[in-house]
Design an enzyme around this catalytic site. Sequence first.
Site, PDB file in Angstrom:
ATOM      1  N   HIS A   1       0.847  -1.205   0.000  1.00 48.10           N
ATOM      2  CA  HIS A   1       0.000   0.000   0.000  1.00 48.10           C
ATOM      3  C   HIS A   1       0.873   1.243   0.000  1.00 48.10           C
ATOM      4  CE1 HIS A   1      -4.143  -1.630   1.437  1.00 48.10           C
ATOM      5  NE2 HIS A   1      -3.625  -2.349   0.474  1.00 48.10           N
TER       6      HIS A   1
ATOM      7  N   LYS B   1       0.603   0.349  14.987  1.00 45.94           N
ATOM      8  CA  LYS B   1       1.981   0.300  15.478  1.00 45.94           C
ATOM      9  C   LYS B   1       2.292  -0.902  16.388  1.00 45.94           C
ATOM     10  CE  LYS B   1       3.733   3.766  13.470  1.00 45.94           C
ATOM     11  NZ  LYS B   1       3.589   3.148  12.162  1.00 45.94           N
TER      12      LYS B   1
ATOM     13  N   TYR C   1       3.516   6.935   9.906  1.00 51.84           N
ATOM     14  CA  TYR C   1       2.704   5.758   9.570  1.00 51.84           C
ATOM     15  C   TYR C   1       3.555   4.661   8.940  1.00 51.84           C
ATOM     16  CZ  TYR C   1      -1.501   3.123   8.429  1.00 51.84           C
ATOM     17  OH  TYR C   1      -2.472   2.144   8.372  1.00 51.84           O
TER      18      TYR C   1
HETATM   19  C1  LIG Z   1      -7.926  -7.206  19.778  1.00 54.12           C
HETATM   20  C2  LIG Z   1      -6.600  -6.629  19.313  1.00 54.12           C
HETATM   21  C3  LIG Z   1      -6.523  -5.982  18.077  1.00 54.12           C
HETATM   22  C4  LIG Z   1      -5.306  -5.449  17.636  1.00 54.12           C
HETATM   23  N1  LIG Z   1      -5.255  -4.799  16.433  1.00 54.12           N
HETATM   24  C5  LIG Z   1      -4.073  -4.287  16.024  1.00 54.12           C
HETATM   25  C6  LIG Z   1      -3.952  -3.613  14.801  1.00 54.12           C
HETATM   26  O1  LIG Z   1      -4.895  -3.466  14.059  1.00 54.12           O
HETATM   27  N2  LIG Z   1      -2.728  -3.122  14.449  1.00 54.12           N
HETATM   28  C7  LIG Z   1      -1.610  -3.271  15.250  1.00 54.12           C
HETATM   29  O2  LIG Z   1      -0.509  -2.863  14.898  1.00 54.12           O
HETATM   30  N3  LIG Z   1      -1.698  -3.911  16.407  1.00 54.12           N
HETATM   31  C8  LIG Z   1      -2.896  -4.413  16.808  1.00 54.12           C
HETATM   32  N4  LIG Z   1      -2.965  -5.051  17.980  1.00 54.12           N
HETATM   33  C9  LIG Z   1      -1.738  -5.174  18.724  1.00 54.12           C
HETATM   34  C10 LIG Z   1      -0.889  -6.338  18.236  1.00 54.12           C
HETATM   35  O3  LIG Z   1      -1.700  -7.431  17.961  1.00 54.12           O
HETATM   36  C11 LIG Z   1       0.112  -6.633  19.343  1.00 54.12           C
HETATM   37  O4  LIG Z   1       0.923  -5.486  19.499  1.00 54.12           O
HETATM   38  C12 LIG Z   1       0.960  -7.849  19.085  1.00 54.12           C
HETATM   39  O5  LIG Z   1       0.189  -9.017  19.156  1.00 54.12           O
HETATM   40  C13 LIG Z   1       2.090  -7.923  20.122  1.00 54.12           C
HETATM   41  O6  LIG Z   1       2.723  -9.152  20.053  1.00 54.12           O
HETATM   42  P1  LIG Z   1       3.356  -9.816  21.348  1.00 54.12           P
HETATM   43  O7  LIG Z   1       3.950 -11.085  20.869  1.00 54.12           O
HETATM   44  O8  LIG Z   1       4.233  -8.837  22.024  1.00 54.12           O
HETATM   45  O9  LIG Z   1       2.143 -10.081  22.333  1.00 54.12           O
HETATM   46  P2  LIG Z   1       0.927 -11.100  22.183  1.00 54.12           P
HETATM   47  O10 LIG Z   1       0.495 -11.189  20.775  1.00 54.12           O
HETATM   48  O11 LIG Z   1      -0.063 -10.699  23.226  1.00 54.12           O
HETATM   49  O12 LIG Z   1       1.557 -12.504  22.554  1.00 54.12           O
HETATM   50  C14 LIG Z   1       1.905 -12.851  23.879  1.00 54.12           C
HETATM   51  C15 LIG Z   1       1.878 -14.354  24.011  1.00 54.12           C
HETATM   52  O13 LIG Z   1       2.273 -14.713  25.325  1.00 54.12           O
HETATM   53  C16 LIG Z   1       1.411 -15.712  25.815  1.00 54.12           C
HETATM   54  N5  LIG Z   1       1.407 -15.658  27.290  1.00 54.12           N
HETATM   55  C17 LIG Z   1       0.830 -14.725  28.080  1.00 54.12           C
HETATM   56  N6  LIG Z   1       1.028 -15.013  29.375  1.00 54.12           N
HETATM   57  C18 LIG Z   1       1.751 -16.159  29.392  1.00 54.12           C
HETATM   58  C19 LIG Z   1       2.235 -16.949  30.435  1.00 54.12           C
HETATM   59  N7  LIG Z   1       2.014 -16.635  31.721  1.00 54.12           N
HETATM   60  N8  LIG Z   1       2.942 -18.069  30.131  1.00 54.12           N
HETATM   61  C20 LIG Z   1       3.169 -18.412  28.826  1.00 54.12           C
HETATM   62  N9  LIG Z   1       2.698 -17.679  27.789  1.00 54.12           N
HETATM   63  C21 LIG Z   1       1.999 -16.565  28.070  1.00 54.12           C
HETATM   64  C22 LIG Z   1       0.064 -15.380  25.208  1.00 54.12           C
HETATM   65  O14 LIG Z   1      -0.801 -16.492  25.189  1.00 54.12           O
HETATM   66  C23 LIG Z   1       0.475 -14.936  23.805  1.00 54.12           C
HETATM   67  O15 LIG Z   1       0.522 -15.988  22.899  1.00 54.12           O
HETATM   68  C24 LIG Z   1      -4.159  -5.580  18.442  1.00 54.12           C
HETATM   69  C25 LIG Z   1      -4.243  -6.228  19.673  1.00 54.12           C
HETATM   70  C26 LIG Z   1      -5.440  -6.742  20.125  1.00 54.12           C
HETATM   71  C27 LIG Z   1      -5.503  -7.436  21.471  1.00 54.12           C
END
Ligand SMILES: Cc1cc2nc3c(=O)[nH]c(=O)nc-3n(C[C@H](O)[C@H](O)[C@H](O)COP(=O)(O)OP(=O)(O)OC[C@H]3O[C@@H](n4cnc5c(N)ncnc54)[C@H](O)[C@@H]3O)c2cc1C
Length: 391
Positions: free
Chosen positions: A72, A296, A384
Amino acid sequence: MRVQVAIIGAGPSGLLLGALLHRAGIDAVILERHSPDYVLGRIRAGVLEKVTVDLLEQAGVAARLHAEGLVHHGIELSFGGTRHRIDFQGLTGKHVTVYGQTEVTRDLMQAREAAGLQTLYEAEQVAPHGFDGERPTVSYVRDGTTHTIACDFIAGCDGYHGVCRASLPASAVQTFERVYPFGWMGVLSQTPPVSDELIYSNHERGFALCSMRSMTRSRYYVQCPIEDKVEDWSDERFWDELRLRLDPAAAEALVTGPSIEKGIAPLRSFVAEPMRFGRLFLAGDAAHIVPPTGAKGLNLASADVGYLAAALAEHYGERSDAGLDAYSQRCLRRIWRAERFSWWFTGLMHKFPETGAFGRKMQSAELDYLVNSRAASTALAENYVGLPLES
Ligand SMILES: Cc1cc2nc3c(=O)[nH]c(=O)nc-3n(C[C@H](O)[C@H](O)[C@H](O)COP(=O)(O)OP(=O)(O)OC[C@H]3O[C@@H](n4cnc5c(N)ncnc54)[C@H](O)[C@@H]3O)c2cc1C
């Protein structure tokens, strides 16, 4: 079990970190409390910055992304019944790639499995220990038995509700937070997107976003009261409300269909400082949350683990801790700039009941300035598409 790095969490941060460490010859295990299907079932982000695409390439998992991802070159802002394009390519020479977080996660999981790397799914009561000393460990329960993993470092990639940040003494961590008084009601549907590019709509009924995952799958959102329940939103009500918040041409072109997934996401800005505690490093949502308006969250998570993987490679390869020592400060500088952008864009595009008619006029004036000033459009575009990673 003994590994160099124990990663807690198999979301995008944990899986990408695992892939980058594997490329660097560093031995790591991932512990995840849910099943692979549960992890894959979470519909979240969809817009990737170049920094994220580059890291996925570096990790060797970008083939499908390049084949199926949609490039995009801009977005559209809708207000006052008309759409105005922000031309990323013309203003910054850069673009973003639309490719769902689910697909990124699937690619990383498959690559991990193919390389025979270990991920312990459905690990219960995961807990980090001894990270302020030289010999940290991670304990977990599986099939009723407690196991312990000895490691050099722990990566807390366990999201906002994870155990790593919660294990820190309150005095060691400072948090900054803003919770918004509304949420996003989101629908995923097997329908062609209403436009080739994302439409961000500022409307007197509230914000709306037309996004997509592919040319046959669309993701739409409308701002809703935070107290609303998904059950309050029939598909019909959702489509009617979305149509009302679009300009006439988009409302006319909108193709609707049954929802495949529906959910309400709260909006929050949050940062925990610092991101390093001895031999424990926080990355991704474990350390920071942005409202999704600026796309982000996933991109910041990727940048964190990019820094962390490089710092760990430097530690093992060059016997230098400079990268590990700089990790928290380096990440936080970029994070705060993304927090500012996400907060600003959220404030510009949503309806804030408390700011009243004056607040609406301020938004209209700023949007008018934004689309008519090259300087203001460039500021939006360069944030962005993503700020570059600092070395
Ligand atoms: C509903 C929703 C919509 C979103 N939409 C957007 C969007 O449109 N654009 C955007 O940029 N971002 C969006 N985000 C944010 C983006 O999805 C997150 O920033 C991203 O998933 C971060 O990745 P992460 O791996 O740091 O965390 P997470 O994806 O939260 O992964 C963390 C992992 O750790 C695991 N975990 C947690 N606690 C424990 C434990 N005690 N023991 C073992 N494992 C554990 C969880 O099960 C999970 O699998 C959205 C988030 C949500 C919740």
